[in-house]
Design a protein around this motif. Structure first.
Motif, PDB file in Angstrom:
ATOM      1  N   ILE A   1       0.837  -1.201   0.000  1.00 16.04           N
ATOM      2  CA  ILE A   1       0.000   0.000   0.000  1.00 16.04           C
ATOM      3  C   ILE A   1       0.872   1.251   0.000  1.00 16.04           C
ATOM      4  O   ILE A   1       2.005   1.222   0.482  1.00 16.04           O
ATOM      5  CB  ILE A   1      -0.941   0.036   1.225  1.00 16.04           C
ATOM      6  CG1 ILE A   1      -0.150  -0.162   2.527  1.00 16.04           C
ATOM      7  CG2 ILE A   1      -2.024  -1.006   1.116  1.00 16.04           C
ATOM      8  CD1 ILE A   1      -1.005  -0.069   3.790  1.00 16.04           C
ATOM      9  N   SER A   2       0.333   2.326  -0.562  1.00 17.72           N
ATOM     10  CA  SER A   2       1.077   3.586  -0.512  1.00 17.72           C
ATOM     11  C   SER A   2       0.189   4.732  -0.951  1.00 17.72           C
ATOM     12  O   SER A   2      -0.856   4.515  -1.558  1.00 17.72           O
ATOM     13  CB  SER A   2       2.291   3.542  -1.440  1.00 17.72           C
ATOM     14  OG  SER A   2       1.900   3.701  -2.788  1.00 17.72           O
ATOM     15  N   HIS A   3       0.617   5.918  -0.639  1.00 23.31           N
ATOM     16  CA  HIS A   3       0.012   7.091  -1.250  1.00 23.31           C
ATOM     17  C   HIS A   3       0.349   6.992  -2.742  1.00 23.31           C
ATOM     18  O   HIS A   3       1.435   6.542  -3.092  1.00 23.31           O
ATOM     19  CB  HIS A   3       0.631   8.351  -0.640  1.00 23.31           C
ATOM     20  CG  HIS A   3      -0.015   9.614  -1.085  1.00 23.31           C
ATOM     21  ND1 HIS A   3      -1.074  10.175  -0.412  1.00 23.31           N
ATOM     22  CD2 HIS A   3       0.223  10.408  -2.149  1.00 23.31           C
ATOM     23  CE1 HIS A   3      -1.452  11.266  -1.048  1.00 23.31           C
ATOM     24  NE2 HIS A   3      -0.677  11.425  -2.105  1.00 23.31           N
TER      25      HIS A   3
ATOM     26  N   THR B   1      -4.017   5.102 -14.568  1.00 20.82           N
ATOM     27  CA  THR B   1      -3.092   6.239 -14.531  1.00 20.82           C
ATOM     28  C   THR B   1      -3.818   7.539 -14.248  1.00 20.82           C
ATOM     29  O   THR B   1      -5.022   7.649 -14.394  1.00 20.82           O
ATOM     30  CB  THR B   1      -2.354   6.368 -15.867  1.00 20.82           C
ATOM     31  OG1 THR B   1      -3.342   6.400 -16.885  1.00 20.82           O
ATOM     32  CG2 THR B   1      -1.429   5.217 -16.084  1.00 20.82           C
ATOM     33  N   LYS B   2      -3.015   8.522 -13.879  1.00 21.05           N
ATOM     34  CA  LYS B   2      -3.598   9.825 -13.552  1.00 21.05           C
ATOM     35  C   LYS B   2      -4.323  10.403 -14.749  1.00 21.05           C
ATOM     36  O   LYS B   2      -5.397  10.940 -14.659  1.00 21.05           O
ATOM     37  CB  LYS B   2      -2.486  10.787 -13.128  1.00 21.05           C
ATOM     38  CG  LYS B   2      -1.993  10.558 -11.738  1.00 21.05           C
ATOM     39  CD  LYS B   2      -0.588  11.091 -11.572  1.00 21.05           C
ATOM     40  CE  LYS B   2       0.425  10.089 -12.068  1.00 21.05           C
ATOM     41  NZ  LYS B   2       1.792  10.467 -11.961  1.00 21.05           N
ATOM     42  N   THR B   3      -3.698  10.291 -15.913  1.00 19.16           N
ATOM     43  CA  THR B   3      -4.281  10.901 -17.107  1.00 19.16           C
ATOM     44  C   THR B   3      -5.621  10.250 -17.433  1.00 19.16           C
ATOM     45  O   THR B   3      -6.449  10.847 -18.093  1.00 19.16           O
ATOM     46  CB  THR B   3      -3.353  10.719 -18.312  1.00 19.16           C
ATOM     47  OG1 THR B   3      -2.975   9.357 -18.346  1.00 19.16           O
ATOM     48  CG2 THR B   3      -2.144  11.602 -18.213  1.00 19.16           C
TER      49      THR B   3
ATOM     50  N   SER C   1      15.495   1.554  -3.414  1.00 22.31           N
ATOM     51  CA  SER C   1      14.986   2.230  -4.605  1.00 22.31           C
ATOM     52  C   SER C   1      14.310   1.196  -5.492  1.00 22.31           C
ATOM     53  O   SER C   1      14.976   0.349  -6.092  1.00 22.31           O
ATOM     54  CB  SER C   1      16.138   2.903  -5.346  1.00 22.31           C
ATOM     55  OG  SER C   1      15.695   3.312  -6.614  1.00 22.31           O
ATOM     56  N   ALA C   2      12.986   1.258  -5.525  1.00 22.08           N
ATOM     57  CA  ALA C   2      12.236   0.217  -6.232  1.00 22.08           C
ATOM     58  C   ALA C   2      12.556   0.206  -7.719  1.00 22.08           C
ATOM     59  O   ALA C   2      12.801  -0.849  -8.307  1.00 22.08           O
ATOM     60  CB  ALA C   2      10.737   0.408  -6.016  1.00 22.08           C
ATOM     61  N   VAL C   3      12.600   1.382  -8.326  1.00 25.78           N
ATOM     62  CA  VAL C   3      12.784   1.411  -9.773  1.00 25.78           C
ATOM     63  C   VAL C   3      14.164   0.863 -10.144  1.00 25.78           C
ATOM     64  O   VAL C   3      14.349   0.259 -11.191  1.00 25.78           O
ATOM     65  CB  VAL C   3      12.526   2.831 -10.339  1.00 25.78           C
ATOM     66  CG1 VAL C   3      13.710   3.746 -10.124  1.00 25.78           C
ATOM     67  CG2 VAL C   3      12.137   2.763 -11.800  1.00 25.78           C
TER      68      VAL C   3
HETATM   69  P1  G4P Z   1       2.312   4.026  -7.303  1.00 27.77           P
HETATM   70  O1  G4P Z   1       1.943   2.681  -7.822  1.00 27.77           O
HETATM   71  O2  G4P Z   1       2.553   4.060  -5.833  1.00 27.77           O
HETATM   72  O3  G4P Z   1       1.392   5.111  -7.739  1.00 27.77           O
HETATM   73  O4  G4P Z   1       3.747   4.428  -7.905  1.00 27.77           O
HETATM   74  P2  G4P Z   1       4.552   3.874  -9.157  1.00 27.77           P
HETATM   75  O5  G4P Z   1       5.171   2.562  -8.856  1.00 27.77           O
HETATM   76  O6  G4P Z   1       3.749   3.990 -10.394  1.00 27.77           O
HETATM   77  O7  G4P Z   1       5.718   4.948  -9.173  1.00 27.77           O
HETATM   78  C1  G4P Z   1       5.466   6.337  -9.340  1.00 27.77           C
HETATM   79  C2  G4P Z   1       6.641   6.972 -10.037  1.00 27.77           C
HETATM   80  O8  G4P Z   1       7.798   6.864  -9.220  1.00 27.77           O
HETATM   81  C3  G4P Z   1       6.990   6.304 -11.365  1.00 27.77           C
HETATM   82  O9  G4P Z   1       7.466   7.319 -12.222  1.00 27.77           O
HETATM   83  C4  G4P Z   1       8.122   5.382 -10.977  1.00 27.77           C
HETATM   84  O10 G4P Z   1       8.985   5.072 -12.057  1.00 27.77           O
HETATM   85  C5  G4P Z   1       8.840   6.239  -9.952  1.00 27.77           C
HETATM   86  N1  G4P Z   1       9.666   5.457  -9.022  1.00 27.77           N
HETATM   87  C6  G4P Z   1       9.381   4.286  -8.387  1.00 27.77           C
HETATM   88  N2  G4P Z   1      10.428   3.889  -7.628  1.00 27.77           N
HETATM   89  C7  G4P Z   1      11.398   4.826  -7.782  1.00 27.77           C
HETATM   90  C8  G4P Z   1      12.721   4.977  -7.256  1.00 27.77           C
HETATM   91  O11 G4P Z   1      13.226   4.159  -6.503  1.00 27.77           O
HETATM   92  N3  G4P Z   1      13.396   6.090  -7.650  1.00 27.77           N
HETATM   93  C9  G4P Z   1      12.893   7.020  -8.499  1.00 27.77           C
HETATM   94  N4  G4P Z   1      13.652   8.060  -8.819  1.00 27.77           N
HETATM   95  N5  G4P Z   1      11.645   6.895  -9.015  1.00 27.77           N
HETATM   96  C10 G4P Z   1      10.903   5.821  -8.661  1.00 27.77           C
HETATM   97  P3  G4P Z   1       6.591   7.885 -13.397  1.00 27.77           P
HETATM   98  O12 G4P Z   1       7.408   8.933 -14.060  1.00 27.77           O
HETATM   99  O13 G4P Z   1       5.237   8.281 -12.881  1.00 27.77           O
HETATM  100  O14 G4P Z   1       6.356   6.649 -14.303  1.00 27.77           O
HETATM  101  P4  G4P Z   1       7.373   5.950 -15.307  1.00 27.77           P
HETATM  102  O15 G4P Z   1       7.177   6.691 -16.577  1.00 27.77           O
HETATM  103  O16 G4P Z   1       8.745   6.121 -14.750  1.00 27.77           O
HETATM  104  O17 G4P Z   1       6.930   4.565 -15.350  1.00 27.77           O
END
Ligand code: G4P
Length: 530
Positions: A16-18, A49-51, A254-256
């Protein structure tokens, strides 16, 4: 395998998250590790998505897809993990709250730049209602975030839970070097990878080791100072406190970049609870009880108007569910059997023969179920703790086509049973009020009533702040309250009385005037039946 072994293999949880903190990204990484998906992007593409807020059809399409990802089962090490998806969009928050009634623990994602946000606090309130164990993942360490100590203090203060870091960030943003594992005493050096676990791990039994300075430069001294402070300030991690929902272990990463995730998943496997006993109106039901029981926490309509069937999501609480066996629908006092129960493995749905406590299965439904229903192997108890939550936006339903009143009645009834929104009816006359957490639901209702029931409605905005269920031992005061406030008291879907407070101020005055009445923002406490 024995029932006991089946139970101890399972972990059922939600992330869960904001919105935007990284829930979808983290979900995807978990699934990659679990081998449930092969490519990044598989979950992301299903996200509302937001859009999409301005493109309603797009949302419906995505809602359709999201049935398949509602529950994602995967195996990791020797455990069977059921990850329940929660909608990221804030307008579907009630869906998320209900899903939380079906899990045994949660992982809460926090954005290190933003800290605790509005939705984080609300989600935590829901977790606290059942003392759900929480693991916190502080995400986006590659960005210039806030001081970790400050973040931890904010977590404790705003989320009203004790925290205990199990890993510690080395630098942040541009200076982010990695994390120090406080339990294993090793440094995991940051490297960005979308798919693999970081392998650059070095152990340091003694932080004064000069190799640390070579590795981390001036961050080494900072780490030494931080670790000393952490160990001084925080008590040892206590698993029992965590399992009681009183203490949240915290990880940084850092998830991404796929960094810090496997470490958390490994710890999760170790400490997260297996399916637990559940409260019913006849006491707690142990998962190891031989006889099957479970409850419905979510209903998903088939959006194709030619096929009116729905999928009811059932969480198995005890015993063994079996395909084609008759089970007892307690509310309807009716025996039903299911020939096509499904389980969900990431993107695939498949027919199942049996399911065990902790599992979530999909049952095809032609209108027998509503949220909160209990299914048993003959028993008559009902599971507690699947409440309605107070909506935040209220509107009166205006029937734009009086010739279609019957269709409207049926449509509203079915949509509210699905949990799309809550229906309140005036005690006099026939006025109907719809309550939701977001504006989007009104669009959804209007659209679905038109397309699925051929009924036309519009909505007249109402100025209410909260719906309050109320209880009291003082019958005299209760009767007087109900009589004097009758214009603001309505029925909910189960014929309970609900007070609609216009503002927070009015609610406070009402509480002051009726000190023996307790007002609640969830139906969990309903006691006053019409
Ligand atoms: P949500 O489900 O909680 O709404 O979040 P989501 O995973 O969609 O992540 C929201 C935005 O934050 C995404 O960017 C995602 O890539 C980015 N993000 C997630 N983890 C990290 C991290 O560890 N570091 C950084 N810098 N960003 C992170 P976005 O621009 O909305 O989407 P995308 O175009 O990158 O997919």
């Amino acid at each position: 395998m024995k029932l006991k072994d089946e139970i101890s293999k399972r972990k059922t949880f939600a992330i869960i998250s904001h919105p935007d903190a990284g829930k979808t990204t983290l979900t995807e990484k978990f699934l990659l590790f679990g081998g449930a998906i092969q490519t990044a992007g598989a979950v992301k593409n299903n996200k509302i998505t937001k859009t999409a807020t301005s493109d309603f059809m797009e949302i419906e399409k995505q809602r359709g897809i999201s049935v398949a990802t509602s529950v994602m089962g995967f195996e990791y090490k020797d455990k069977l993990i059921n990850l329940l998806d929660t909608p990221g969009h804030k307008d579907f928050a009630e869906d998320t709250y209900r899903t939380l009634t079906a899990v045994d623990s949660v992982v809460l994602v926090i954005d290190c730049v933003k800290g605790v946000e509005e939705q984080t606090e609300r989600l935590m309130e829901v977790c606290r209602m059942r003392d759900t164990p929480v693991i916190v993942f502080i995400n986006k360490l590659d960005l210039e975030g806030r001081d970790p100590f400050e973040l931890l203090d904010e977590l404790e203060e705003k989320l009203k839970i004790n925290v205990r870091p199990l890993s510690w960030p080395i630098g942040i943003g541009a200076t982010f070097k990695g994390v120090y594992n406080l339990q294993e005493k090793n440094v995991n050096l940051f490297q960005s990878s979308k798919t693999k676990r970081a392998e650059n791990i070095m152990s340091f039994d003694d932080l004064s080791d000069p190799q640390l300075d070579e590795l981390l430069g001036k961050e080494a001294d900072q780490l030494r100072e931080d670790v000393e402070l952490v160990e001084g300030v925080y008590d040892e991690f206590d698993q029992t406190e965590y399992l009681n929902g009183k203490l949240a272990p915290v990880f940084f990463g850092s998830a991404v970049n796929n960094f810090g995730i496997q470490e958390m998943l490994d710890e999760f496997i170790d400490i997260a609870p297996a399916p637990k006993g559940r409260e019913t109106d006849e006491g707690e039901i142990d998962p190891e009880r031989d006889k099957f029981s479970g409850f419905i926490f979510k209903i998903h309509a088939n959006l194709d108007p030619k096929h009116r069937d729905r999928i009811a999501f059932l969480r198995v609480c005890s015993g063994k569910f079996q395909r084609n066996k008759f089970f007892h629908h307690v509310r309807l006092d009716k025996d039903l059997r299911f020939s096509n129960p499904t389980s969900f493995m990431a993107k695939d749905k498949s027919l199942i023969e049996e399911a065990f406590p902790g599992d979530v299965i999909g049952l095809y439904d032609t209108g027998n179920f509503k949220i909160g229903d209990t299914l048993t192997e003959g028993d008559d108890f009902t599971f507690k703790g699947i409440p309605s939550f107070s909506p935040e936006i209220f509107k009166e339903v205006v029937n734009d086509d009086p010739m279609k009143s019957k269709q409207l009645e049926k449509g509203i009834h079915q949509l509210t049973e699905e949990g799309v929104a809550q229906l309140f009816t005036a005690r006099m006359g026939n006025k109907k009020y719809i309550g939701t957490v977001g504006e989007l639901q009104f669009e959804v209702i209007q659209y679905r009533l038109k397309h699925e029931y051929n009924a036309s409605v519009s909505f007249h905005p109402l100025n209410f702040y909260k719906a309050c269920w109320f209880t009291s031992d003082n019958k005299e005061m209760l009767d007087e309250f109900v009589r004097l406030k009758s214009n603001y008291i309505v029925h909910d879907k189960d014929e309970n009385l609900v007070f609609l407070a216009q503002t927070a101020g009015i609610l406070q005055i009402t509480k002051d005037n009726y000190p023996d009445i307790d007002f609640h923002f969830t139906s969990e406490f309903k006691a006053v039946e019409a």
